[in-house]
Structures are given as C-alpha cells and as structure tokens.
Write a protein that holds these residues in place. Sequence first.
Motif, PDB file in Angstrom:
ATOM      1  N   ARG A  55       0.775  -1.300   0.179  1.00 20.28           N
ATOM      2  CA  ARG A  55       0.109  -0.029  -0.029  1.00 20.28           C
ATOM      3  C   ARG A  55       0.846   1.148   0.001  1.00 20.28           C
ATOM      4  N   ALA A  56       0.583   2.058  -1.060  1.00 19.84           N
ATOM      5  CA  ALA A  56       1.495   3.440  -1.130  1.00 19.84           C
ATOM      6  C   ALA A  56       0.705   4.435  -0.724  1.00 19.84           C
ATOM      7  N   TYR A  57       1.226   5.466   0.251  1.00 23.21           N
ATOM      8  CA  TYR A  57       0.261   6.793   0.492  1.00 23.21           C
ATOM      9  C   TYR A  57       1.295   7.867   0.187  1.00 23.21           C
ATOM     10  N   ASP A  58       0.725   9.145   0.354  1.00 23.00           N
ATOM     11  CA  ASP A  58       1.497  10.330   0.156  1.00 23.00           C
ATOM     12  C   ASP A  58       2.195  10.439   1.505  1.00 23.00           C
ATOM     13  N   ARG A  59       3.632  10.939   1.327  1.00 21.99           N
ATOM     14  CA  ARG A  59       4.425  11.109   2.505  1.00 21.99           C
ATOM     15  C   ARG A  59       3.722  12.199   3.383  1.00 21.99           C
ATOM     16  N   VAL A  60       3.348  13.089   3.054  1.00 25.69           N
ATOM     17  CA  VAL A  60       2.793  14.231   3.825  1.00 25.69           C
ATOM     18  C   VAL A  60       1.148  13.951   3.996  1.00 25.69           C
ATOM     19  N   HIS A  61       0.496  13.021   4.982  1.00 25.58           N
ATOM     20  CA  HIS A  61      -0.832  12.633   4.937  1.00 25.58           C
ATOM     21  C   HIS A  61      -1.296  13.241   6.377  1.00 25.58           C
ATOM     22  N   LYS A  62      -2.385  14.090   6.063  1.00 24.43           N
ATOM     23  CA  LYS A  62      -2.977  14.666   7.258  1.00 24.43           C
ATOM     24  C   LYS A  62      -4.469  14.196   7.652  1.00 24.43           C
ATOM     25  N   GLN A  63      -4.760  13.111   7.126  1.00 22.36           N
ATOM     26  CA  GLN A  63      -6.066  12.520   7.649  1.00 22.36           C
ATOM     27  C   GLN A  63      -5.694  11.834   9.011  1.00 22.36           C
ATOM     28  N   THR A  64      -6.853  11.977   9.917  1.00 21.51           N
ATOM     29  CA  THR A  64      -6.719  11.734  11.180  1.00 21.51           C
ATOM     30  C   THR A  64      -7.543  10.053  11.174  1.00 21.51           C
ATOM     31  N   GLU A  68      -6.449   6.888   2.907  1.00 21.38           N
ATOM     32  CA  GLU A  68      -6.786   6.473   1.529  1.00 21.38           C
ATOM     33  C   GLU A  68      -5.372   6.277   0.874  1.00 21.38           C
ATOM     34  N   PRO A  69      -5.185   5.057   0.216  1.00 19.60           N
ATOM     35  CA  PRO A  69      -3.702   5.063  -0.255  1.00 19.60           C
ATOM     36  C   PRO A  69      -3.725   5.510  -1.667  1.00 19.60           C
ATOM     37  N   ARG A  70      -2.629   5.985  -2.061  1.00 17.21           N
ATOM     38  CA  ARG A  70      -2.226   6.434  -3.526  1.00 17.21           C
ATOM     39  C   ARG A  70      -2.598   5.087  -4.284  1.00 17.21           C
ATOM     40  N   PHE A  71      -1.909   4.181  -4.204  1.00 16.60           N
ATOM     41  CA  PHE A  71      -2.306   2.941  -4.819  1.00 16.60           C
ATOM     42  C   PHE A  71      -2.024   1.744  -4.093  1.00 16.60           C
ATOM     43  N   THR A  72      -2.534   0.367  -4.445  1.00 20.21           N
ATOM     44  CA  THR A  72      -2.437  -0.753  -3.667  1.00 20.21           C
ATOM     45  C   THR A  72      -1.885  -1.858  -4.920  1.00 20.21           C
ATOM     46  N   ILE A  73      -1.125  -2.651  -4.364  1.00 18.17           N
ATOM     47  CA  ILE A  73      -0.954  -3.912  -5.359  1.00 18.17           C
ATOM     48  C   ILE A  73      -0.972  -5.167  -4.508  1.00 18.17           C
ATOM     49  N   SER A  74      -1.888  -6.052  -4.866  1.00 19.31           N
ATOM     50  CA  SER A  74      -2.244  -7.438  -4.283  1.00 19.31           C
ATOM     51  C   SER A  74      -3.052  -8.276  -4.936  1.00 19.31           C
ATOM     52  N   GLY A  75      -2.932  -9.496  -4.760  1.00 19.16           N
ATOM     53  CA  GLY A  75      -3.632 -10.580  -5.538  1.00 19.16           C
ATOM     54  C   GLY A  75      -2.969 -11.804  -5.731  1.00 19.16           C
ATOM     55  N   PRO A  76      -3.355 -12.956  -6.182  1.00 20.86           N
ATOM     56  CA  PRO A  76      -2.705 -14.003  -6.363  1.00 20.86           C
ATOM     57  C   PRO A  76      -1.453 -14.077  -7.269  1.00 20.86           C
ATOM     58  N   LYS A  77      -1.886 -13.199  -8.292  1.00 12.66           N
ATOM     59  CA  LYS A  77      -0.618 -13.039  -9.409  1.00 12.66           C
ATOM     60  C   LYS A  77       0.525 -12.135  -8.866  1.00 12.66           C
ATOM     61  N   THR A  78       0.442 -11.732  -7.987  1.00 12.54           N
ATOM     62  CA  THR A  78       1.657 -10.704  -7.297  1.00 12.54           C
ATOM     63  C   THR A  78       2.528 -11.604  -6.751  1.00 12.54           C
ATOM     64  N   HIS A  79       2.429 -13.019  -6.297  1.00 13.47           N
ATOM     65  CA  HIS A  79       3.246 -13.728  -5.437  1.00 13.47           C
ATOM     66  C   HIS A  79       3.493 -13.057  -4.114  1.00 13.47           C
ATOM     67  N   MET A  80       2.631 -12.640  -3.619  1.00 13.37           N
ATOM     68  CA  MET A  80       3.002 -11.960  -2.023  1.00 13.37           C
ATOM     69  C   MET A  80       2.184 -12.493  -1.185  1.00 13.37           C
ATOM     70  N   GLU A  81       2.612 -12.954   0.035  1.00 15.49           N
ATOM     71  CA  GLU A  81       1.705 -13.558   0.902  1.00 15.49           C
ATOM     72  C   GLU A  81       2.266 -12.877   2.213  1.00 15.49           C
ATOM     73  N   PHE A  82       2.993 -13.680   3.182  1.00 19.09           N
ATOM     74  CA  PHE A  82       3.496 -13.059   4.411  1.00 19.09           C
ATOM     75  C   PHE A  82       4.772 -12.297   4.335  1.00 19.09           C
ATOM     76  N   ILE A  83       4.311 -10.814   3.472  1.00 17.95           N
ATOM     77  CA  ILE A  83       5.706 -10.170   3.267  1.00 17.95           C
ATOM     78  C   ILE A  83       5.910  -9.370   4.535  1.00 17.95           C
TER      79      ILE A  83
END
Length: 379
Positions: A55-64, A68-83
């Motif tokens: 999950r990628a976020y803006d470096r300066v994030h002021k929400q309390t 909301e992430p800038r973008f996400t990468i996930s799913g079975p094609k990614t070959h990510m599990e317990f990263i």
Amino acid sequence: GAMLRSQRSSSSADIGGDIAPIRVVRDPYPVVAYLAVDPTNDLVVMSDENLFGLRAYDRVHKQTGLAEPRFTISGPKTHMEFICGVAVDPVRREIYTVNNDTLARMVVFSYDQRGNVAPVRELKSGKAWGIFLDQENDEVVLANQHDNKILIYRRAAADDEEPVRLIQGPKTGLADPHGIYVDAKNNEMVVTNYGSWHPERTGEEYERISERLQQPFFYPVVPSGGKFELPSIRVFGRTADGDAVPLRTIQGMRTRLNLPAGVWVDTERDEILVANDGENAILVFDRKAEGDVAPIRTIEGPDTRLKNPTAVVVDIENDEIWVSNWGDHAATVYPRSASGNVEPLRTIRTAPNGAPVPGMGNPSAVAYDPKRDQILVPN
C-alpha cells in the motif's frame, strides 16, 4: 462395530459439507509490517502481511482516521503472501519486498503497477524478513531469519540467480536476524538479531544437501543444539563473506534490546536506530558503540503511540523518523531529533481509530484451555 460405524456416519453427515463457521476471529484491516520512504516522489510504501499486499501513501498525509492509499498492489498474481521487509528505488521507480514464511522469493514491482499484477521480476531467494537496497553498490541484501544468514545479490538478480556473497556460520553470531542496513558511507553492514540460535549446515555439507534436494539456499536445519541468546546488533564489513566475524557487537542487559526488528543508520548523526518491538520503543545508539551499552536516547511512552514497532526509517531530506506499528494499524512520524515521550508529527492509519488488533500472523496451530475458557493461538 456396525452400530459405531452407523453413529460415525450419522455424525459426519450432520457436520460435514460446505458449512459456515459459527464465528471467525480475524483482522479485516491491513497490518503495517514494514515501510519504506521515498522523499523524491513524496511516497511511503507499506507492506501488509495480513491481507498480503503493498500500500502506497502520500508522504505528507494529514487525515486523522482511515487513510486512503495512493495505490495498492495485491492478489494471487503478485506472489505476495506473508511479506515483511520492503525497499524502494526512487530512480528506477521500483518496489522490492520479500516473503517471510511462504513462497520463498523476493518480488519487484513498478510504481506504475496496480492491483492484481505479476511482478516485473522475481528472485528465488528463499524466505527472508529484512531487505535493504544498496543503491551505491547496486546490490540488494536479505536477512534470512530461519537459516541465520545474510544473502547479498546483484540489484537486478532474478529467477534462480545465486547470491554474490553469503554470510553464515558459527563465527558470525547471527541468531534469528531480522533488520538489515548497509552503511555504504562507512562500508559496514548492520544486522539486528532476536537471539534464537541453532547450528547450521555450511560449506561442502551444505552444497551436497542443496544439490540432493534441488533447492538451493534451503535445507533442513541441524537437529537439536539450539539455544536462546540475548538479542544483539552485529556490525560486519560491507563485503563480508562466509563465516565472517563481526567488527562490533552491541549486546547485553543495558542495551534494552528486546525483539529488535528494523534498523537504520543515520550517517550524518552517526547513530543506529532500532525498532524495539518487545518494548514499544525506538532505541538510538552511537554508531561506533560496542558491548553492553545503554542507548544514548529513546523514543517511548504513551504519547508516542508506538505499538510493536517493526521498522524505523530516517528521512534525512525532511528531518523525520518514520516507524511502522504492527500492533496498531499505523505508521507514525517524529522529528529526527525526537527523544522521550513525544507525540507523532502525523500518523497514517490503515484502520479506523480504536480498531482492535488480534495480533495473529501466520498462526500455525490452535489449542483450547478449558480451565480458563480460552483459545490459544501461537504465531
């Protein structure tokens, strides 16, 4: 006998099939296992070992509240599990992460990728917890906690490529290594160790077993002979190889090291910062410290909101310290010179305020305690 078989059949029919559980204990929110900061692109990337993704976020994030992430990468094609560990390359705009308990590989993604996508490249590196991208020397370094070793690869390594160097053996003092940092300025490598030690097969015996199993860099551990040592920080020469002796070791009761996870070296201030998971604190040591020494300062206390910190990153460009809090769905940011019970400058949350944290990570068994009416879940 016939009656018992009939009873079993009836019982199985009553409870079998596609049935819903009575209740479920789970964490529905992303857990911040580790993070990497890219001040060039004003980005912070977090690894989520609970829902398996980045999950990628803006470096300066002021929400309390929930961010909301800038973008996400996930799913079975990614070959990510317990990263766990994650690193970023601001120049090539790439994200590196490693699978710790399953899949046994490093995966690399582009900043432009989104959702359920295949990595731009993969490396069958074995299981690892920590990762560091040494851009000055064009290498990527992995800390393998299961086999007490450090693997150094070419930055662009992929597929079945072998490491250019491998640190492992009784002289290294590696014992459940987690965090890894390459200090290119001082030509050193800093490694944090939980302290769980067991003997390893190395040298010719290691090569014979690897060849027989056809699984390079993964093999059964030597049976028995393990022990618990005090947690430590081991400092090696950057080009150390084989059964190398550390240049320096920080270890002892005065250090307060307790499940030391992520580590960072502030080369301008000559400081080593450690995310001390077991004490909800950031410990800061003099870079040249050795032996049983106390931290020169700490960040800890209820106002810090630190909860099971696993990564610590110094953003020199913006004079900030970033921390991932595995126990609170949050990343917190502090002034670079912070000390004591200080409030965060800002917080990025992956769950609403107050969301409970079950604290389960790859549970491998379950037991019931009838005396206390409790379910026991080891991770």
